[in-house]
Design an enzyme around this catalytic site. Structure first.
Site, PDB file in Angstrom:
ATOM      1  CG  ASN A 109      -0.410  -0.121   2.537  1.00 50.84           C
ATOM      2  OD1 ASN A 109       0.594  -0.800   2.726  1.00 50.84           O
ATOM      3  ND2 ASN A 109      -1.012   0.541   3.499  1.00 50.84           N
ATOM      4  CB  ILE A 110       1.821   3.558  -2.482  1.00 49.35           C
ATOM      5  CG1 ILE A 110       2.571   2.288  -2.925  1.00 49.35           C
ATOM      6  CG2 ILE A 110       2.710   4.808  -2.587  1.00 49.35           C
ATOM      7  CD1 ILE A 110       3.873   2.024  -2.232  1.00 49.35           C
ATOM      8  CD  GLU A 111      -1.532   5.075   4.224  1.00 50.19           C
ATOM      9  OE1 GLU A 111      -1.076   5.978   4.950  1.00 50.19           O
ATOM     10  OE2 GLU A 111      -2.264   4.151   4.654  1.00 50.19           O
ATOM     11  CB  CYS A 123      -5.222  -1.293  -1.924  1.00 49.86           C
ATOM     12  SG  CYS A 123      -6.497  -0.356  -1.063  1.00 49.86           S
ATOM     13  CD  GLU A 148      -5.802  -5.489  -1.546  1.00 53.36           C
ATOM     14  OE1 GLU A 148      -4.869  -4.790  -1.131  1.00 53.36           O
ATOM     15  OE2 GLU A 148      -6.769  -5.821  -0.833  1.00 53.36           O
ATOM     16  CB  CYS A 176     -10.887  -1.856   0.274  1.00 53.97           C
ATOM     17  SG  CYS A 176     -10.266  -1.333  -1.340  1.00 53.97           S
ATOM     18  CB  CYS A 220      -8.938  -4.316  -3.580  1.00 59.04           C
ATOM     19  SG  CYS A 220      -7.646  -3.067  -3.383  1.00 59.04           S
TER      20      CYS A 220
HETATM   21  N1  THU Z   1      -5.428  -1.118   2.254  1.00 58.96           N
HETATM   22  C1  THU Z   1      -4.908  -2.036   1.389  1.00 58.96           C
HETATM   23  O1  THU Z   1      -3.733  -1.956   1.010  1.00 58.96           O
HETATM   24  N2  THU Z   1      -5.715  -3.026   0.957  1.00 58.96           N
HETATM   25  C2  THU Z   1      -7.026  -3.173   1.331  1.00 58.96           C
HETATM   26  O2  THU Z   1      -7.736  -3.995   0.783  1.00 58.96           O
HETATM   27  C3  THU Z   1      -7.559  -2.356   2.423  1.00 58.96           C
HETATM   28  C4  THU Z   1      -6.790  -1.126   2.713  1.00 58.96           C
HETATM   29  C5  THU Z   1      -4.567  -0.028   2.706  1.00 58.96           C
HETATM   30  C6  THU Z   1      -4.945   1.313   2.131  1.00 58.96           C
HETATM   31  C7  THU Z   1      -4.404   2.258   3.186  1.00 58.96           C
HETATM   32  O3  THU Z   1      -3.057   2.541   2.900  1.00 58.96           O
HETATM   33  C8  THU Z   1      -4.471   1.466   4.485  1.00 58.96           C
HETATM   34  O4  THU Z   1      -4.661   0.115   4.097  1.00 58.96           O
HETATM   35  C9  THU Z   1      -5.582   1.894   5.410  1.00 58.96           C
HETATM   36  O5  THU Z   1      -6.791   1.952   4.743  1.00 58.96           O
END
Ligand code: THU
Length: 133
Positions: free
Chosen positions: A42-44, A53, A55, A88, A91
């Site tokens: 995950n890259i915010e 996300c 995946e 999520c 995804c």
């Molecule tokens: N996140 C994912 O990488 N995959 C998911 O299916 C759910 C959420 C990440 C996104 C964000 O960086 C962090 O989790 C919190 O939401």
């Protein structure tokens, strides 16, 4: 590659997580029929909606290298949360188009493990056949 090895690859990917806002770290690994593994994390972003996300990062990396749905044999998604990271909604939608319905999706947080498929995660899908007719 075994289920455990793929899960380990996803944990490796999680080490590169960029999550300064949530502090929630996720890793993913996509296995193909040639044995190749594509990792993602995950890259915010300060503009939260621009976050990607884990995946999606992994499956986009696979597709970017020419991999297609029929080549993907398993996916692992791991997190450092208190329970497994259920993908999520975005995804689920993306995976529903880019991987097979019954491809095993291994979820793990190191203590809890759940095996899923996109068929079970996303009933009543909106897909390519709805748009291209
Ligand atoms: N996140 C994912 O990488 N995959 C998911 O299916 C759910 C959420 C990440 C996104 C964000 O960086 C962090 O989790 C919190 O939401």
């Amino acid at each position: 590659m075994t289920r455990e090895e793929l899960i380990r690859k996803a944990f490796e990917a999680m080490e590169n997580s960029y999550a300064p806002y949530s502090g929630y770290h996720v890793g993913a690994a996509v296995l193909t029929d040639t044995g190749k593994v594509y990792k993602g994390t995950n890259i915010e972003n300060a503009s939260f909606g621009a976050t990607n996300c884990a995946e999606r990062s992994a499956v986009f990396a696979a597709y970017s290298d020419g991999v297609r749905k029929d080549n993907i044999t398993a996916v692992a998604i791991v997190s450092d949360g208190d329970r497994v990271c259920a993908p999520c909604g975005i995804c689920r939608q993306v995976l529903s188009e880019l991987i097979g319905q019954d491809v095993p999706i291994y979820l793990s947080n190191g203590t809890q493990e759940v095996d899923m498929t996109i068929r079970r995660l996303l009933p009543m899908q909106f897909g390519i056949e709805d748009v291209i007719r």
